[in-house]
Design a protein around this motif. Structure first.
Motif, PDB file in Angstrom:
ATOM      1  N   GLY A   1      11.771   8.466   9.349  1.00 46.46           N
ATOM      2  CA  GLY A   1      11.448   9.147   8.100  1.00 46.46           C
ATOM      3  C   GLY A   1      12.662   9.699   7.383  1.00 46.46           C
ATOM      4  O   GLY A   1      13.794   9.282   7.636  1.00 46.46           O
TER       5      GLY A   1
ATOM      6  N   ILE B   1       0.862  -1.185   0.000  1.00 40.69           N
ATOM      7  CA  ILE B   1       0.000   0.000   0.000  1.00 40.69           C
ATOM      8  C   ILE B   1       0.895   1.231   0.000  1.00 40.69           C
ATOM      9  O   ILE B   1       1.640   1.467   0.949  1.00 40.69           O
ATOM     10  CB  ILE B   1      -0.944   0.019   1.222  1.00 40.69           C
ATOM     11  CG1 ILE B   1      -1.813  -1.249   1.243  1.00 40.69           C
ATOM     12  CG2 ILE B   1      -1.805   1.278   1.217  1.00 40.69           C
ATOM     13  CD1 ILE B   1      -2.710  -1.375   2.461  1.00 40.69           C
ATOM     14  N   GLY B   2       0.841   2.001  -1.083  1.00 42.01           N
ATOM     15  CA  GLY B   2       1.593   3.250  -1.167  1.00 42.01           C
ATOM     16  C   GLY B   2       2.847   3.125  -2.017  1.00 42.01           C
ATOM     17  O   GLY B   2       3.673   2.240  -1.798  1.00 42.01           O
ATOM     18  N   ALA B   3       2.962   4.027  -3.001  1.00 44.69           N
ATOM     19  CA  ALA B   3       4.172   4.072  -3.840  1.00 44.69           C
ATOM     20  C   ALA B   3       5.017   5.282  -3.480  1.00 44.69           C
ATOM     21  O   ALA B   3       5.567   5.963  -4.336  1.00 44.69           O
ATOM     22  CB  ALA B   3       3.792   4.096  -5.317  1.00 44.69           C
ATOM     23  N   GLY B   4       5.108   5.582  -2.167  1.00 46.63           N
ATOM     24  CA  GLY B   4       6.118   6.539  -1.708  1.00 46.63           C
ATOM     25  C   GLY B   4       7.469   5.858  -1.878  1.00 46.63           C
ATOM     26  O   GLY B   4       7.541   4.700  -2.318  1.00 46.63           O
TER      27      GLY B   4
ATOM     28  N   GLY C   1       4.828   9.773  -3.173  1.00 43.60           N
ATOM     29  CA  GLY C   1       4.371  10.214  -1.848  1.00 43.60           C
ATOM     30  C   GLY C   1       4.805  11.652  -1.588  1.00 43.60           C
ATOM     31  O   GLY C   1       4.652  12.534  -2.449  1.00 43.60           O
TER      32      GLY C   1
ATOM     33  N   VAL D   1       5.628  21.184  10.808  1.00 43.57           N
ATOM     34  CA  VAL D   1       6.344  21.851   9.713  1.00 43.57           C
ATOM     35  C   VAL D   1       5.357  22.185   8.595  1.00 43.57           C
ATOM     36  O   VAL D   1       4.601  21.320   8.151  1.00 43.57           O
ATOM     37  CB  VAL D   1       7.450  20.939   9.124  1.00 43.57           C
ATOM     38  CG1 VAL D   1       8.256  21.689   8.067  1.00 43.57           C
ATOM     39  CG2 VAL D   1       8.365  20.424  10.220  1.00 43.57           C
TER      40      VAL D   1
ATOM     41  N   VAL E   1      -1.200  11.415   5.224  1.00 38.61           N
ATOM     42  CA  VAL E   1      -0.302  11.138   6.355  1.00 38.61           C
ATOM     43  C   VAL E   1      -0.920  11.717   7.625  1.00 38.61           C
ATOM     44  O   VAL E   1      -1.136  12.937   7.700  1.00 38.61           O
ATOM     45  CB  VAL E   1       1.088  11.793   6.145  1.00 38.61           C
ATOM     46  CG1 VAL E   1       1.981  11.541   7.345  1.00 38.61           C
ATOM     47  CG2 VAL E   1       1.739  11.286   4.866  1.00 38.61           C
TER      48      VAL E   1
ATOM     49  N   TRP F   1       6.220  14.724   9.356  1.00 33.25           N
ATOM     50  CA  TRP F   1       7.419  14.477   8.531  1.00 33.25           C
ATOM     51  C   TRP F   1       7.859  13.008   8.596  1.00 33.25           C
ATOM     52  O   TRP F   1       8.197  12.405   7.589  1.00 33.25           O
ATOM     53  CB  TRP F   1       8.514  15.393   9.084  1.00 33.25           C
ATOM     54  CG  TRP F   1       9.848  15.383   8.441  1.00 33.25           C
ATOM     55  CD1 TRP F   1      10.732  14.345   8.340  1.00 33.25           C
ATOM     56  CD2 TRP F   1      10.497  16.508   7.828  1.00 33.25           C
ATOM     57  NE1 TRP F   1      11.880  14.746   7.713  1.00 33.25           N
ATOM     58  CE2 TRP F   1      11.761  16.080   7.395  1.00 33.25           C
ATOM     59  CE3 TRP F   1      10.127  17.854   7.629  1.00 33.25           C
ATOM     60  CZ2 TRP F   1      12.669  16.929   6.768  1.00 33.25           C
ATOM     61  CZ3 TRP F   1      11.035  18.690   7.001  1.00 33.25           C
ATOM     62  CH2 TRP F   1      12.285  18.231   6.580  1.00 33.25           C
TER      63      TRP F   1
ATOM     64  N   SER G   1       2.856   1.046   3.552  1.00 32.84           N
ATOM     65  CA  SER G   1       3.780   2.159   3.768  1.00 32.84           C
ATOM     66  C   SER G   1       3.011   3.381   4.260  1.00 32.84           C
ATOM     67  O   SER G   1       3.593   4.447   4.435  1.00 32.84           O
ATOM     68  CB  SER G   1       4.560   2.490   2.491  1.00 32.84           C
ATOM     69  OG  SER G   1       3.716   3.082   1.528  1.00 32.84           O
ATOM     70  N   ALA G   2       1.705   3.230   4.456  1.00 31.64           N
ATOM     71  CA  ALA G   2       0.944   4.320   5.075  1.00 31.64           C
ATOM     72  C   ALA G   2       1.365   4.404   6.545  1.00 31.64           C
ATOM     73  O   ALA G   2       1.935   3.462   7.094  1.00 31.64           O
ATOM     74  CB  ALA G   2      -0.547   4.036   4.947  1.00 31.64           C
TER      75      ALA G   2
HETATM   76  C1  LIG Z   1       6.922  19.282   4.977  1.00 34.41           C
HETATM   77  C2  LIG Z   1       7.859  18.115   4.845  1.00 34.41           C
HETATM   78  C3  LIG Z   1       9.106  18.305   4.286  1.00 34.41           C
HETATM   79  C4  LIG Z   1      10.010  17.242   4.185  1.00 34.41           C
HETATM   80  N1  LIG Z   1      11.243  17.458   3.632  1.00 34.41           N
HETATM   81  C5  LIG Z   1      12.143  16.459   3.555  1.00 34.41           C
HETATM   82  C6  LIG Z   1      13.409  16.645   2.939  1.00 34.41           C
HETATM   83  O1  LIG Z   1      13.725  17.713   2.406  1.00 34.41           O
HETATM   84  N2  LIG Z   1      14.278  15.603   2.933  1.00 34.41           N
HETATM   85  C7  LIG Z   1      13.955  14.390   3.476  1.00 34.41           C
HETATM   86  O2  LIG Z   1      14.796  13.475   3.458  1.00 34.41           O
HETATM   87  N3  LIG Z   1      12.735  14.166   4.040  1.00 34.41           N
HETATM   88  C8  LIG Z   1      11.823  15.171   4.077  1.00 34.41           C
HETATM   89  N4  LIG Z   1      10.588  14.953   4.621  1.00 34.41           N
HETATM   90  C9  LIG Z   1      10.263  13.627   5.148  1.00 34.41           C
HETATM   91  C10 LIG Z   1       9.926  12.648   4.026  1.00 34.41           C
HETATM   92  O3  LIG Z   1       9.163  13.272   3.035  1.00 34.41           O
HETATM   93  C11 LIG Z   1       9.148  11.441   4.566  1.00 34.41           C
HETATM   94  O4  LIG Z   1       9.708  10.975   5.767  1.00 34.41           O
HETATM   95  C12 LIG Z   1       9.135  10.344   3.513  1.00 34.41           C
HETATM   96  O5  LIG Z   1       8.567  10.841   2.317  1.00 34.41           O
HETATM   97  C13 LIG Z   1       8.380   9.122   3.975  1.00 34.41           C
HETATM   98  O6  LIG Z   1       8.375   8.205   2.890  1.00 34.41           O
HETATM   99  P1  LIG Z   1       7.372   6.970   2.855  1.00 34.41           P
HETATM  100  O7  LIG Z   1       7.567   6.288   1.566  1.00 34.41           O
HETATM  101  O8  LIG Z   1       7.557   6.188   4.105  1.00 34.41           O
HETATM  102  O9  LIG Z   1       5.928   7.633   2.958  1.00 34.41           O
HETATM  103  P2  LIG Z   1       5.148   8.664   2.013  1.00 34.41           P
HETATM  104  O10 LIG Z   1       6.086   9.488   1.225  1.00 34.41           O
HETATM  105  O11 LIG Z   1       4.184   9.364   2.904  1.00 34.41           O
HETATM  106  O12 LIG Z   1       4.374   7.693   1.025  1.00 34.41           O
HETATM  107  C14 LIG Z   1       3.260   6.922   1.449  1.00 34.41           C
HETATM  108  C15 LIG Z   1       2.387   6.689   0.235  1.00 34.41           C
HETATM  109  O13 LIG Z   1       1.280   5.875   0.603  1.00 34.41           O
HETATM  110  C16 LIG Z   1       0.150   6.324  -0.129  1.00 34.41           C
HETATM  111  N5  LIG Z   1      -1.051   5.855   0.560  1.00 34.41           N
HETATM  112  C17 LIG Z   1      -1.466   6.149   1.834  1.00 34.41           C
HETATM  113  N6  LIG Z   1      -2.637   5.537   2.087  1.00 34.41           N
HETATM  114  C18 LIG Z   1      -2.972   4.837   0.961  1.00 34.41           C
HETATM  115  C19 LIG Z   1      -4.079   4.019   0.601  1.00 34.41           C
HETATM  116  N7  LIG Z   1      -5.095   3.800   1.450  1.00 34.41           N
HETATM  117  N8  LIG Z   1      -4.095   3.460  -0.637  1.00 34.41           N
HETATM  118  C20 LIG Z   1      -3.079   3.667  -1.519  1.00 34.41           C
HETATM  119  N9  LIG Z   1      -2.011   4.470  -1.229  1.00 34.41           N
HETATM  120  C21 LIG Z   1      -1.975   5.040  -0.009  1.00 34.41           C
HETATM  121  C22 LIG Z   1       0.295   7.836  -0.110  1.00 34.41           C
HETATM  122  O14 LIG Z   1      -0.477   8.429  -1.137  1.00 34.41           O
HETATM  123  C23 LIG Z   1       1.810   7.974  -0.333  1.00 34.41           C
HETATM  124  O15 LIG Z   1       2.116   8.058  -1.702  1.00 34.41           O
HETATM  125  C24 LIG Z   1       9.640  15.977   4.672  1.00 34.41           C
HETATM  126  C25 LIG Z   1       8.358  15.755   5.185  1.00 34.41           C
HETATM  127  C26 LIG Z   1       7.467  16.816   5.271  1.00 34.41           C
HETATM  128  C27 LIG Z   1       6.082  16.574   5.827  1.00 34.41           C
END
Ligand SMILES: Cc1cc2nc3c(=O)[nH]c(=O)nc-3n(C[C@H](O)[C@H](O)[C@H](O)COP(=O)(O)OP(=O)(O)OC[C@H]3O[C@@H](n4cnc5c(N)ncnc54)[C@H](O)[C@@H]3O)c2cc1C
Length: 507
Positions: free
Chosen positions: A491, A9-12, A40, A317, A446, A451, A284-285
């Motif tokens: 994160g 779940i999620g293409a972050g 993401g 933030v 999120v 963050w 990954s949510a």
């Molecule tokens: C304001 C801000 C600035 C930031 N700046 C930086 C930076 O400059 N450098 C850095 O290293 N980090 C930064 N971060 C932190 C970083 O962005 C996150 O920690 C990181 O993106 C997390 O990655 P992830 O893949 O775990 O989750 P996410 O990037 O949150 O991806 C999760 C994915 O799951 C999907 N999803 C959720 N629920 C569902 C569902 N029910 N069905 C299908 N898909 C779903 C979402 O749409 C999303 O695409 C920042 C964060 C914030 C909030």
């Protein structure tokens, strides 16, 4: 009905890392993403016609292992082992610049102390580095492998030598302010050095429990780069390994059914009612979304759901994007190519935090600024630029709630703060947008717009991240795994949670 080995779940970036590893190991993998493109919080989005920016504006500590394993360079990820210079801005133009292990713009004493301080912090970061890419065992050791992981952690710290080990133990929970005051005099240098320990968290220089862990985590990566090329490379690597990625496809709920006499996750149901079966579901949510909105509390023990409910997930933030008709000019700065920090002294950060702690937006926000269009020309029309700023502090739970006028007022305060350092900037703004943590929550799914998906602090770290029983990527619900920022190590654009989750699943 379609059947997969793993549905993610999620293409972050973490979902993509996990998918790529599982698919390379031969699994049939499906990634489902709500948004219309992968990435993401790191996905570039258009905030004004022709102007784009990702929420996460830089990759600062990406592990070499993941780059190598997944061949990310061959898929276009442009890596660099040199980070951008960090510039502590001064209104008068007496900037403090940190680059290549040296600092300029400070007195001789600080300039001499800085390399030694950084070398010691780097030794600490190197000692912890191997454990970010490992599952941290439960405190109650049950097997030889876990015992060896703990043994290696102890040995790595012991190998620092007596002096360093004592210092490491001493500063682990020390407020950043004390650490900086012990070592330096220049107010801007001290606040800039605090920055990487607190950005993204509900913390300020005087908060205990923060000085070291996030800072060392951020000092332990191998590569820097830009988010756009990272996401493209991960998408390409996962697809090339055979993972199927469906965007614009939201998961409505995780299918929980009885299997061999116990409840287990066995697939997902989409928003359009379509059901897809899988041996396991990897989310990954963030943890609260995963357990409360997708799996449902009825499938879990109340003691566990209470722990998940208590997670601190409120973001502090906000994100500011400016579409500019040219490159901004900062007083006394020849080049704007670095990471610029507006925090003239540690009290400026502390006072900004104090207001947010009681539910107000900071009157004098502090922030980190980059001009991402300098590195990625696709983000703005030719000759024009994007300014991207992480602005603190904007509480998710603002007193009286967020509305358009409060968002606008905070955006103006942030622009006023920048204008003190770049006096002509208002005349260059074509368009501006401010995303509050509430906007990040609704636009990116999120919880709290946090963050790290949930606070990154000692009590929510290592074998306690996000909480006991879910810290080794598996969860109390058989067949359900976590792989996002809410897991160890945390994160940032780092990929370790996705890497570790895949290895745990394959083990
Ligand atoms: C304001 C801000 C600035 C930031 N700046 C930086 C930076 O400059 N450098 C850095 O290293 N980090 C930064 N971060 C932190 C970083 O962005 C996150 O920690 C990181 O993106 C997390 O990655 P992830 O893949 O775990 O989750 P996410 O990037 O949150 O991806 C999760 C994915 O799951 C999907 N999803 C959720 N629920 C569902 C569902 N029910 N069905 C299908 N898909 C779903 C979402 O749409 C999303 O695409 C920042 C964060 C914030 C909030």
């Amino acid at each position: 009905m379609e059947h997969y080995d793993s549905i993610i779940i999620g293409a972050g970036h973490n979902g993509l890392v996990c998918a790529a590893y599982l698919a390379r190991a031969g699994q049939k993998v499906l990634v489902l993403e709500t948004a219309d493109k992968p990435g993401g919080l790191a996905a570039s989005r258009e905030f004004h016609a022709g102007f784009k920016a990702p929420v996460a504006h830089s990759v600062n500590h990406f592990p070499k292992k993941i780059v190598t394993d997944l061949g990310l360079e061959s898929h276009g990820f442009g890596t660099s082992s040199e980070s951008l210079p960090t510039i502590g801005l001064s209104e008068e133009g007496h900037h403090v610049v940190l680059q290549g292990g040296a600092v300029t713009g400070v007195e001789a004493g600080d300039a001499a102390a800085y390399p030694d301080f950084m070398k010691q912090m780097q030794r600490f970061a190197d000692a912890l580095k191997p454990f970010w890419l490992k599952t941290i065992p439960r405190a109650a050791i049950t097997n030889l492998a876990d015992m060896m992981t703990f043994g290696r952690i102890g040995l790595k710290l012991r190998m620092l030598g007596k002096e360093d080990m004592r210092e490491f133990m001493r500063i682990t929970a020390l407020p950043a302010r004390d650490l900086m005051d012990e070592n330096f005099d220049h107010p801007i240098l001290k606040s800039v050095l605090c920055w990487d320990g607190l950005i993204g968290s509900k913390m300020a220089p005087r908060s205990p429990n923060h000085a070291v862990l996030p800072l060392l985590y951020r000092m332990s990566g191998d590569y820097c780069g830009d988010p756009g090329s990272l996401i493209e490379a991960l998408h390409a690597a996962a697809s090339a390994s055979g993972a199927k990625i469906r965007t614009a496809t939201a998961v409505e709920r995780i299918l929980v059914r009885t299997k061999d006499g116990v409840l287990a996750a066995q697939g997902v149901e989409l928003a359009n009612g379509e059901k897809i079966e899988a041996d396991r579901v990897v989310s990954s949510a963030d943890p609260q979304t995963t357990f409360f909105s997708l799996a449902g509390v009825e499938s879990l023990e109340i003691e566990f759901t209470n722990r998940i409910r208590r997670l601190r997930c409120d973001g502090y933030v906000a994100k500011l994007h400016l579409a500019l008709n040219g490159l901004p000019e900062f007083t006394g700065l020849d080049q704007v190519g670095g990471r610029m920090i507006i925090a003239p002294h540690m009290d400026a950060i502390e006072f900004a935090y104090d207001e947010a702690k009681y539910g107000e937006c900071s009157n004098e926000p502090v922030m980190e600024i980059v001009i991402p269009s300098l590195r990625d020309s696709s983000l703005a029309p030719q000759g024009q630029h994007v300014l991207s700023a992480h602005v603190m502090y904007a509480p998710r739970r603002l007193k009286g709630g967020w509305d358009d006028s409060k968002r606008e007022s905070f955006r103006e305060r942030a622009i006023d703060a920048i204008a003190r350092y770049a006096p002509g900037i208002r005349g260059q703004i074509i368009h501006s947008e401010l995303l509050t943590p509430k906007d990040l929550e609704s636009d990116f799914g999120v919880t709290g717009g946090h963050w790290h998906h949930t606070e990154f602090a000692l009590d929510q770290a290592l074998m306690m991240r996000p909480t006991y029983q879910a810290a080794q990527y598996s969860t109390p619900l058989p067949g359900l795994y976590l792989c996002g920022a809410g897991c160890h190590p945390g994160g940032d654009l780092n990929g370790s949670p996705g890497h570790n989750a895949a290895h745990e699943i394959l083990r």
